[in-house]
Design a protein around this motif. Structure first.
Motif, PDB file in Angstrom:
ATOM      1  N   VAL A 143       8.120 118.183  25.986  1.00  0.00           N
ATOM      2  CA  VAL A 143       7.421 116.891  26.192  1.00  0.00           C
ATOM      3  C   VAL A 143       8.351 115.678  25.437  1.00  0.00           C
ATOM      4  CG1 VAL A 143       5.159 115.799  25.556  1.00  0.00           C
ATOM      5  CG2 VAL A 143       5.188 118.179  26.094  1.00  0.00           C
ATOM      6  N   ARG A 144       8.575 114.857  26.306  1.00  0.00           N
ATOM      7  CA  ARG A 144       9.341 113.718  25.607  1.00  0.00           C
ATOM      8  C   ARG A 144       8.322 112.414  25.284  1.00  0.00           C
ATOM      9  NH1 ARG A 144      14.814 114.127  25.459  1.00  0.00           N
ATOM     10  NH2 ARG A 144      15.760 115.851  26.270  1.00  0.00           N
ATOM     11  N   PHE A 145       8.600 111.714  24.278  1.00  0.00           N
ATOM     12  CA  PHE A 145       8.048 110.503  23.834  1.00  0.00           C
ATOM     13  C   PHE A 145       8.540 109.575  24.865  1.00  0.00           C
ATOM     14  CE2 PHE A 145       7.811 106.571  21.332  1.00  0.00           C
ATOM     15  CZ  PHE A 145       6.704 106.286  21.528  1.00  0.00           C
ATOM     16  N   ARG A 146       7.793 108.575  25.442  1.00  0.00           N
ATOM     17  CA  ARG A 146       8.129 107.713  26.235  1.00  0.00           C
ATOM     18  C   ARG A 146       8.404 106.457  25.421  1.00  0.00           C
ATOM     19  NH1 ARG A 146       5.319 106.186  32.242  1.00  0.00           N
ATOM     20  NH2 ARG A 146       6.600 104.481  32.667  1.00  0.00           N
ATOM     21  N   ASN A 147       9.637 106.339  24.784  1.00  0.00           N
ATOM     22  CA  ASN A 147      10.164 105.108  24.105  1.00  0.00           C
ATOM     23  C   ASN A 147      10.075 103.938  24.711  1.00  0.00           C
ATOM     24  OD1 ASN A 147      11.135 104.749  21.080  1.00  0.00           O
ATOM     25  ND2 ASN A 147      12.475 103.703  22.221  1.00  0.00           N
ATOM     26  N   PRO A 148       9.674 102.747  24.252  1.00  0.00           N
ATOM     27  CA  PRO A 148       9.831 101.296  24.769  1.00  0.00           C
ATOM     28  C   PRO A 148      11.479 101.296  25.081  1.00  0.00           C
ATOM     29  CG  PRO A 148       8.720 101.255  22.775  1.00  0.00           C
ATOM     30  CD  PRO A 148       9.058 102.563  22.818  1.00  0.00           C
ATOM     31  N   LEU A 149      11.704 100.666  26.374  1.00  0.00           N
ATOM     32  CA  LEU A 149      13.126 100.245  26.759  1.00  0.00           C
ATOM     33  C   LEU A 149      13.595  99.345  26.192  1.00  0.00           C
ATOM     34  CD1 LEU A 149      12.835 101.371  30.482  1.00  0.00           C
ATOM     35  CD2 LEU A 149      13.874 102.723  28.630  1.00  0.00           C
ATOM     36  N   ASP A 150      12.819  98.156  25.960  1.00  0.00           N
ATOM     37  CA  ASP A 150      13.270  97.032  25.516  1.00  0.00           C
ATOM     38  C   ASP A 150      12.834  96.456  24.013  1.00  0.00           C
ATOM     39  OD1 ASP A 150      14.211  96.427  28.084  1.00  0.00           O
ATOM     40  OD2 ASP A 150      12.205  95.900  28.922  1.00  0.00           O
TER      41      ASP A 150
END
Length: 464
Positions: A143-150
């Motif tokens: 399971v990966r955290f959906r980190n902000p891209l910007d």
């Protein structure tokens, strides 16, 4: 707001000096603000965590006097809570399943290194609009955290000032492994959230973890604590403090003869100051402590200053406490004190000369074990004229008042009778009684040792 701090060691080794300072500062900040100090054991590294290491941490905290208000909490006992939060994040879309294999990750990293790029996960399983991939068979997902891209993640560090990280530099890190066990950064975030931690005081080796943890907290809608990252401690030689610099664990300082208040006082001054104050109690430290006066530069360990503080606290210690510490160390050497003079009185003779408790125990040792002076010392100080003087003195001592002033006067009187100088009687007497030519004032030594023991030792020397 109630201030809530925490100390969260991993039980993979002993409580070392760096960890002890972190615990002390966290404890003091909570005490200063009437808050709570929480102890949390981060034991998710099952292969390296041991019950012995947990106990070593608890023993070290107790020895230093760093009493926690809540806990200890163990992460391994909170697995159900972590899995609950992971399930909520998957449902909310702030986390996702990733089926990238180890081989694929290795190949990705190799390609990035060839292109001289920073190794990072490329988001290939990150859910995006119109993008779906069928799960491969027989590949357990992480399971990966959906980190902000910007944008950036930033905080005003209470020690280091403003710190910013570009979200583009942070990949979608793993929050649960393929076997379902949660990772460090995830557990810390859930724990800090559930335990309502308001201030995180920790070593600056965690600075790179902080942006990930802040993003996780924000994704969960949890409050973000204030962070204060303490700089490392350097050894006397200016290098990073390590095992080769001395004590491996806090409890090693106990073994090496240090009083806990000396260690605490010294740790308090490692990277923090209150004017020119050098010596202060734990209570005073807690009243003074703030985050504003923590230096952002590395602190340097100074063994000489620690020894000076330890000598100060030995001088100030209650007699019975010094006696107990001395007896504990003598017992370790197999020396019984029950049939000898009062240990508190003997220790009081040497307290001003000792920089640590082991030295104090060594100094006291000859009062309980008949010493054997070296051949060189005996030849130099137990000459024929010296033995004659001791024989005369022995007669005077057999029926005199046993008080320091009277005893000192008898030593002087013996010297005068024989036409000798005071040291020509006092030094042989020290050798006869203690096996050494130096000691505290000879009248005090005689008084504390007691008539029976003094006469017995003189008879042994004179009959040899």
């Amino acid at each position: 707001m109630t201030v809530r701090t925490r100390f969260a060691p991993s039980p993979t080794g002993f409580l070392h000096i760096g960890g002890a300072r972190t615990a002390l500062f966290s404890w003091a900040y909570a005490r200063r603000h009437g808050g709570k100090f929480i102890l949390r054991i981060e034991d998710t590294d099952v292969e390296r965590s041991t019950p012995e290491a947990v106990q070593a941490i608890l023993d070290g905290m107790q020895w230093l006097g760093l009493n926690h208000d809540e806990g200890p909490f163990y992460q391994m006992q909170r697995m159900a809570r972590y899995k609950e939060v992971i399930g909520e994040m998957l449902a909310a879309g702030t986390a996702y399943l990733c089926y990238t294999t180890r081989e694929e990750l290795d190949a990705l990293r190799a390609d990035q290194e060839i292109r001289k790029e920073k190794p990072r996960y490329d988001g290939r399983w990150r859910p995006e609009a119109g993008k779906t991939l069928p799960p491969p068979p027989d590949v357990p997902p992480v399971v990966r955290f959906r980190n902000p891209l910007d944008g950036v993640v930033a905080w005003d560090d209470q020690v280091k000032g403003r710190i910013e990280f570009a979200n583009g530099e942070l990949d979608d890190f793993i929050i649960a492994r393929a076997d379902g066990t949660p990772t460090y950064n995830f557990c810390v975030v859930v724990d800090d959230w559930d335990m309502a931690i308001t201030h995180v005081i920790r070593g600056d080796d965690h600075v790179n973890n902080t942006p990930r943890q802040i993003n996780l907290l924000q994704a969960l809608g949890a409050p973000v604590p204030c962070y204060a990252h303490l700089s490392m401690i350097l050894g006397d030689d200016g290098q990073k403090l390590s095992k080769r610099h001395g004590a491996v664990s806090v409890m090693q300082y106990d073994d090496d003869g240090y009083l806990p208040e000396a260690v605490v006082n010294y740790l308090a001054r490692l990277g923090w100051s209150h004017g020119d104050e050098e010596v202060f109690s734990m209570d005073q430290f807690a009243q003074w402590f703030d985050l504003d006066h923590i230096t952002a530069s590395a602190a340097q360990f100074n063994t000489e200053k620690l020894n000076w503080l330890n000598a100060h606290y030995i001088k100030a210690a209650a007699p019975q406490r010094l006696a107990a510490e001395t007896m504990r160390r003598l017992a370790r050497q197999g020396v019984a004190t029950t049939d000898g003079p009062d240990v508190a009185r003997v220790a009081a003779l040497y307290r001003d000369r000792a920089s640590n408790l082991n030295d104090l125990a060594d100094a006291v040792h000859p009062f309980y074990v008949i010493p054997q002076a070296s051949e060189e010392v005996r030849a130099q100080h137990l000459t024929e004229s010296a033995r004659k003087a001791l024989a005369v003195l022995r007669e005077h001592l057999s029926d005199c008042a046993w008080q320091a002033a009277a005893l000192g006067q008898l030593v002087k009187q013996t010297a005068t009778e024989l036409g000798l100088k005071m040291p020509q009687v006092a030094i042989p007497l020290r050798v006869a009684l203690l096996g050494l030519p130096q000691s505290p004032a000879i009248d005090a030594v005689l008084e504390v040792m007691g008539r029976n023991q003094v006469l017995k030792r003189l008879d042994t020397v004179l009959s040899a």
